[in-house]
Design a protein around this motif. Structure first.
Motif, mmCIF file in Angstrom:
data_model
loop_
_atom_site.group_PDB
_atom_site.id
_atom_site.type_symbol
_atom_site.label_atom_id
_atom_site.label_comp_id
_atom_site.label_asym_id
_atom_site.label_seq_id
_atom_site.Cartn_x
_atom_site.Cartn_y
_atom_site.Cartn_z
ATOM 1 N N ASP A 25 0.656 -1.062 -0.006
ATOM 2 C CA ASP A 25 -0.134 -0.109 -0.053
ATOM 3 C C ASP A 25 0.788 1.396 -0.044
ATOM 4 O OD1 ASP A 25 0.956 0.180 2.594
ATOM 5 O OD2 ASP A 25 -0.971 0.682 3.486
ATOM 6 N N ILE A 54 -0.678 4.284 -1.467
ATOM 7 C CA ILE A 54 -1.740 4.867 -0.856
ATOM 8 C C ILE A 54 -1.071 5.758 0.244
ATOM 9 C CG2 ILE A 54 -4.051 4.431 0.343
ATOM 10 C CD1 ILE A 54 -3.848 1.682 -1.274
ATOM 11 N N MET A 81 -2.001 8.474 3.264
ATOM 12 C CA MET A 81 -3.008 8.740 4.414
ATOM 13 C C MET A 81 -2.764 9.963 5.114
ATOM 14 S SD MET A 81 -5.405 6.466 3.876
ATOM 15 C CE MET A 81 -6.381 6.755 5.187
ATOM 16 N N ARG A 105 -0.027 4.302 4.101
ATOM 17 C CA ARG A 105 -1.127 3.585 5.134
ATOM 18 C C ARG A 105 -0.452 2.952 6.123
ATOM 19 N NH1 ARG A 105 -6.439 1.487 2.233
ATOM 20 N NH2 ARG A 105 -4.806 0.068 1.378
ATOM 21 N N GLU A 158 -7.620 9.623 2.782
ATOM 22 C CA GLU A 158 -6.655 9.346 1.714
ATOM 23 C C GLU A 158 -6.297 10.545 1.195
ATOM 24 O OE1 GLU A 158 -7.598 6.611 -1.100
ATOM 25 O OE2 GLU A 158 -7.862 4.900 0.090
#
Length: 145
Positions: A7, A10, A12, A64, A90
């Protein structure tokens, strides 16, 4: 692909408030800040922290998996308690990319900023909406630099 990096793309953001243990001193805060700056730089985490003698308010951003690992560490840290997540989301890009951990503490110079976002005469981040917490951090950051 390795599970721990799957991840990595991604990004965050997480904002939380917590209460400082009564024995946390200015020296302890400086140690917390230095430790956060070193650890965050090593883990691809950036963010903004504000602290008064009673409360921490922090926004952290990064991959993340790293944010989740940091959350577990924060929960276990005995220098504060009653950690409450205000917001997670996000991101398409970092807001705090310049700092492994930027910080602001209440001063006479920025007192009006804290008061602007507080619902009471004393700053209490538990009473802030996610938007107010983000706006406070943004405004403190712009005054800090």
């Amino acid at each position: 692909m390795k599970p721990e990096t799957s991840d990595a793309h991604i990004l965050m953001s997480m904002t939380y408030a917590s209460r400082a243990n009564p024995n946390v001193s200015a020296k302890d805060f400086n140690e917390i800040l230095k430790q956060a700056q070193v650890n965050n730089a090593a883990n691809g985490i950036t963010g903004m922290l504000t602290f008064n003698k009673d409360y921490f308010l922090q926004t952290i951003e990064g991959p993340r998996a790293q944010i989740n690992r940091l959350l577990y560490s924060l929960i276990a840290d005995e220098r504060h308690y009653d950690l409450q997540v205000i917001e997670t989301r996000e991101l398409t890009h970092r807001v705090w990319s310049e700092w492994s951990m930027n910080y602001a503490t209440p001063t006479e110079k920025n007192a009006a900023i804290y008061l602007k976002y507080s619902t009471t005469i004393d700053f209490n981040p538990y009473l802030l909406s996610a938007q107010s917490a983000n706006d406070l951090m943004d405004e403190l950051s712009s005054k800090h630099n």
